[in-house]
Design a protein around this motif. Structure first.
Motif, PDB file in Angstrom:
ATOM      1  N   MET A   1       1.094  32.413 -37.994  1.00  0.00           N
ATOM      2  CA  MET A   1       1.689  32.722 -36.745  1.00  0.00           C
ATOM      3  C   MET A   1       3.090  32.069 -36.659  1.00  0.00           C
ATOM      4  O   MET A   1       3.139  30.768 -36.678  1.00  0.00           O
ATOM      5  CB  MET A   1       0.849  32.431 -35.577  1.00  0.00           C
ATOM      6  N   GLY A   2       4.238  32.730 -36.227  1.00  0.00           N
ATOM      7  CA  GLY A   2       5.696  32.012 -36.194  1.00  0.00           C
ATOM      8  C   GLY A   2       5.381  31.237 -34.778  1.00  0.00           C
ATOM      9  O   GLY A   2       4.639  31.584 -34.007  1.00  0.00           O
ATOM     10  N   ALA A   3       6.549  30.586 -34.790  1.00  0.00           N
ATOM     11  CA  ALA A   3       6.550  29.763 -33.425  1.00  0.00           C
ATOM     12  C   ALA A   3       6.789  30.688 -32.265  1.00  0.00           C
ATOM     13  O   ALA A   3       6.502  30.220 -31.130  1.00  0.00           O
ATOM     14  CB  ALA A   3       7.757  28.894 -33.597  1.00  0.00           C
ATOM     15  N   THR A   4       7.442  31.781 -32.484  1.00  0.00           N
ATOM     16  CA  THR A   4       7.677  32.499 -31.210  1.00  0.00           C
ATOM     17  C   THR A   4       6.829  33.831 -30.957  1.00  0.00           C
ATOM     18  O   THR A   4       6.744  34.416 -30.094  1.00  0.00           O
ATOM     19  CB  THR A   4       9.205  33.055 -31.492  1.00  0.00           C
ATOM     20  N   ASP A   5       5.811  33.537 -31.747  1.00  0.00           N
ATOM     21  CA  ASP A   5       4.706  34.953 -31.728  1.00  0.00           C
ATOM     22  C   ASP A   5       3.722  34.551 -30.534  1.00  0.00           C
ATOM     23  O   ASP A   5       3.483  33.471 -30.214  1.00  0.00           O
ATOM     24  CB  ASP A   5       3.909  34.924 -33.091  1.00  0.00           C
ATOM     25  N   ARG A   6       3.520  35.597 -29.941  1.00  0.00           N
ATOM     26  CA  ARG A   6       2.581  35.607 -28.905  1.00  0.00           C
ATOM     27  C   ARG A   6       1.183  36.786 -29.086  1.00  0.00           C
ATOM     28  O   ARG A   6       1.627  37.682 -30.027  1.00  0.00           O
ATOM     29  CB  ARG A   6       2.985  35.854 -27.555  1.00  0.00           C
ATOM     30  N   TYR A   7       0.059  36.444 -28.409  1.00  0.00           N
ATOM     31  CA  TYR A   7      -0.974  37.385 -28.486  1.00  0.00           C
ATOM     32  C   TYR A   7      -0.959  38.115 -27.213  1.00  0.00           C
ATOM     33  O   TYR A   7      -0.872  37.466 -26.136  1.00  0.00           O
ATOM     34  CB  TYR A   7      -2.269  36.777 -28.898  1.00  0.00           C
ATOM     35  N   LEU A   8      -1.619  39.194 -27.332  1.00  0.00           N
ATOM     36  CA  LEU A   8      -1.962  40.132 -26.154  1.00  0.00           C
ATOM     37  C   LEU A   8      -3.401  40.157 -25.974  1.00  0.00           C
ATOM     38  O   LEU A   8      -3.946  40.462 -26.991  1.00  0.00           O
ATOM     39  CB  LEU A   8      -1.321  41.473 -26.265  1.00  0.00           C
ATOM     40  N   VAL A   9      -3.958  39.683 -24.832  1.00  0.00           N
ATOM     41  CA  VAL A   9      -5.273  39.750 -24.709  1.00  0.00           C
ATOM     42  C   VAL A   9      -5.726  40.368 -23.415  1.00  0.00           C
ATOM     43  O   VAL A   9      -5.001  40.440 -22.429  1.00  0.00           O
ATOM     44  CB  VAL A   9      -5.989  38.130 -24.764  1.00  0.00           C
ATOM     45  N   ALA A  10      -6.940  40.956 -23.539  1.00  0.00           N
ATOM     46  CA  ALA A  10      -7.485  41.583 -22.297  1.00  0.00           C
ATOM     47  C   ALA A  10      -9.016  41.371 -22.296  1.00  0.00           C
ATOM     48  O   ALA A  10      -9.554  41.558 -23.176  1.00  0.00           O
ATOM     49  CB  ALA A  10      -6.853  42.960 -22.430  1.00  0.00           C
ATOM     50  N   ASP A  11      -9.327  41.188 -20.955  1.00  0.00           N
ATOM     51  CA  ASP A  11     -10.847  41.493 -20.595  1.00  0.00           C
ATOM     52  C   ASP A  11     -11.251  42.737 -19.712  1.00  0.00           C
ATOM     53  O   ASP A  11     -10.606  42.768 -18.534  1.00  0.00           O
ATOM     54  CB  ASP A  11     -10.981  40.076 -19.748  1.00  0.00           C
ATOM     55  N   ILE A  12     -11.683  43.937 -20.304  1.00  0.00           N
ATOM     56  CA  ILE A  12     -11.515  45.009 -19.553  1.00  0.00           C
ATOM     57  C   ILE A  12     -13.206  45.423 -19.102  1.00  0.00           C
ATOM     58  O   ILE A  12     -14.034  45.584 -19.904  1.00  0.00           O
ATOM     59  CB  ILE A  12     -11.047  46.019 -20.689  1.00  0.00           C
ATOM     60  N   GLY A  13     -13.126  45.593 -17.960  1.00  0.00           N
ATOM     61  CA  GLY A  13     -14.624  45.920 -17.356  1.00  0.00           C
ATOM     62  C   GLY A  13     -14.463  47.392 -16.776  1.00  0.00           C
ATOM     63  O   GLY A  13     -13.384  47.968 -17.085  1.00  0.00           O
ATOM     64  N   GLY A  14     -15.497  47.595 -16.151  1.00  0.00           N
ATOM     65  CA  GLY A  14     -15.491  49.255 -15.729  1.00  0.00           C
ATOM     66  C   GLY A  14     -14.783  49.354 -14.733  1.00  0.00           C
ATOM     67  O   GLY A  14     -14.164  50.565 -14.122  1.00  0.00           O
ATOM     68  N   THR A  15     -14.295  48.288 -13.852  1.00  0.00           N
ATOM     69  CA  THR A  15     -13.486  48.502 -12.695  1.00  0.00           C
ATOM     70  C   THR A  15     -12.091  47.823 -12.950  1.00  0.00           C
ATOM     71  O   THR A  15     -10.991  48.523 -12.341  1.00  0.00           O
ATOM     72  CB  THR A  15     -13.927  47.595 -11.335  1.00  0.00           C
ATOM     73  N   ASN A  16     -11.998  46.701 -13.377  1.00  0.00           N
ATOM     74  CA  ASN A  16     -10.496  45.858 -13.541  1.00  0.00           C
ATOM     75  C   ASN A  16     -10.524  45.594 -14.884  1.00  0.00           C
ATOM     76  O   ASN A  16     -11.348  45.459 -15.890  1.00  0.00           O
ATOM     77  CB  ASN A  16     -10.894  44.601 -12.688  1.00  0.00           C
ATOM     78  N   ALA A  17      -9.068  45.555 -15.234  1.00  0.00           N
ATOM     79  CA  ALA A  17      -8.794  45.182 -16.618  1.00  0.00           C
ATOM     80  C   ALA A  17      -7.864  43.657 -16.351  1.00  0.00           C
ATOM     81  O   ALA A  17      -6.629  43.850 -15.893  1.00  0.00           O
ATOM     82  CB  ALA A  17      -7.940  46.256 -17.329  1.00  0.00           C
ATOM     83  N   ARG A  18      -8.018  42.630 -16.847  1.00  0.00           N
ATOM     84  CA  ARG A  18      -7.318  41.677 -16.739  1.00  0.00           C
ATOM     85  C   ARG A  18      -6.495  41.452 -18.296  1.00  0.00           C
ATOM     86  O   ARG A  18      -7.175  41.260 -19.201  1.00  0.00           O
ATOM     87  CB  ARG A  18      -7.971  40.133 -16.682  1.00  0.00           C
ATOM     88  N   PHE A  19      -5.301  41.368 -18.183  1.00  0.00           N
ATOM     89  CA  PHE A  19      -4.294  41.050 -19.359  1.00  0.00           C
ATOM     90  C   PHE A  19      -3.688  39.838 -19.103  1.00  0.00           C
ATOM     91  O   PHE A  19      -3.483  39.237 -18.032  1.00  0.00           O
ATOM     92  CB  PHE A  19      -3.001  42.287 -19.268  1.00  0.00           C
ATOM     93  N   ALA A  20      -3.415  39.227 -20.270  1.00  0.00           N
ATOM     94  CA  ALA A  20      -2.538  38.064 -20.342  1.00  0.00           C
ATOM     95  C   ALA A  20      -1.893  37.841 -21.785  1.00  0.00           C
ATOM     96  O   ALA A  20      -2.220  38.441 -22.733  1.00  0.00           O
ATOM     97  CB  ALA A  20      -3.395  36.773 -20.335  1.00  0.00           C
ATOM     98  N   MET A  21      -0.642  37.170 -21.631  1.00  0.00           N
ATOM     99  CA  MET A  21       0.035  36.789 -22.986  1.00  0.00           C
ATOM    100  C   MET A  21      -0.577  35.437 -23.221  1.00  0.00           C
ATOM    101  O   MET A  21      -0.577  34.592 -22.263  1.00  0.00           O
ATOM    102  CB  MET A  21       1.413  36.891 -22.586  1.00  0.00           C
TER     103      MET A  21
END
Length: 324
Positions: A1-21
């Protein structure tokens, strides 16, 4: 992983989806950035929600992603249990211009993220000293009863998602035997999840009302926890006390079955709401009461996860590792 790389993550339920970098690593610590909660009903497809989130973010485009989803995960299409959303991980990765998109069960992410939670986001329910290199167990009474194991291995850890919540309930008091019989009359097989979940709270409430000769008032899980907090002499408080005692017994069983001397973590949506009551119940006593194995669990720490970030942290760790 490079110094400027980032991950996209999500916690996805039946009602809401939470995203973060996410930036960082398991070794240096993860930093959750630009966390947002989107309503599923506002987007026809998951890809639309993911694109909307990415459009709102500044900085470089992520290289990899891990989506924790409330539903079964296979190599082909992923369908959420309580949502119309479904997706093919490979196609969605191409659509979002990602090198990899790893789909995992939401509790697998929760299990991986629990040991990464900051100390201030944990509440101790039983003091102890975790043994380095030993497995951890993560229990989650919520809509259902999740159970995951985090097992150290050379160069990292492995996450084992289980169906342990569906193991058979073992009552240990006359009251629990009576509650178990009530549930058995309705469902047949009585699993731990029949008691240790949102529906479990309702099952216990109905059972105790019948045993006491009272009319069940039709309470939902949130009604039970709210009334338990407000009224120490209410039937709901009795329900919560039994719920926590049973949870302590289950956690102790898991500890000895899984050899979880690295610690027990409790997640899910119910316990944070009643966290002030849990230490007042028989939870700790029932966790430790193991007969000849009492000494085995005496030094295993038990912590309640107070933050809702564990699944996102776990998704970040799984994205970094490239899999479970």
């Amino acid at each position: 992983m490079g110094a400027t790389d980032r991950y996209l993550v999500a916690d996805i339920g039946g009602t809401n989806a939470r995203f973060a970098m996410v930036s960082g690593s398991v070794r240096s610590g993860f930093e959750l950035e630009e966390t947002r909660r989107l309503k599923n009903e506002d987007f026809e497809h998951l890809r639309d929600a993911a694109h909307a989130f990415l459009e709102s973010c500044s900085g470089g485009h992520p290289s990899r992603a891990c989506f924790a989803v409330a539903g079964p995960v296979s190599d082909g299409k992923v369908k959420l249990t309580n949502s119309t959303w479904r997706f093919c991980p490979k196609d969605l990765a191409e659509d979002l211009k990602l090198e990899q998109l790893l789909p995992v069960n939401d509790f697998a992410a929760q299990a991986r993220g629990a040991p990464l939670s900051a100390t201030e986001n944990l509440m101790s329910l039983h003091a102890g000293n975790a043994i380095d290199g030993a497995p951890c167990a993560v229990l989650g009474p919520g809509t259902g009863l999740g159970l995951g194991l985090v097992i150290p291995r050379t160069g990292g850890v492995s996450v084992v998602a289980t169906e342990g919540g569906h193991a058979g309930f073992a009552p240990r008091t006359d009251e629990e035997i009576a509650v178990g019989r009530f549930i058995a009359d309705e469902y047949g097989f009585v699993s731990w999840e029949r008691l240790l979940s949102g529906r479990g709270l309702v099952n216990i409430h109905r059972a105790l009302c019948q045993i006491s000769g009272e009319t069940w008032p039709g309470h939902r899980p949130e009604d039970i926890t709210a009334e338990a907090l407000e009224n120490a002499s209410s039937m709901s408080r009795r329900v919560v006390e039994l719920f926590c005692a049973v949870l302590g017994a289950y956690a102790g069983d898991v500890a000895v079955i899984a050899g979880a001397r690295g610690g027990i973590y409790l997640g899910g949506g119910i316990l944070p709401r009643i966290r002030e009551l849990v230490p007042q119940t028989a939870f700790e006593a029932r966790f430790q009461r193991r007969g000849p194995m009492t000494h085995y669990v005496a030094n295993i720490p038990v912590n309640l996860i107070l933050s809702d970030k564990a699944a996102l942290l776990g998704a970040a760790a799984l994205a970094e590792a490239g899999g479970l």
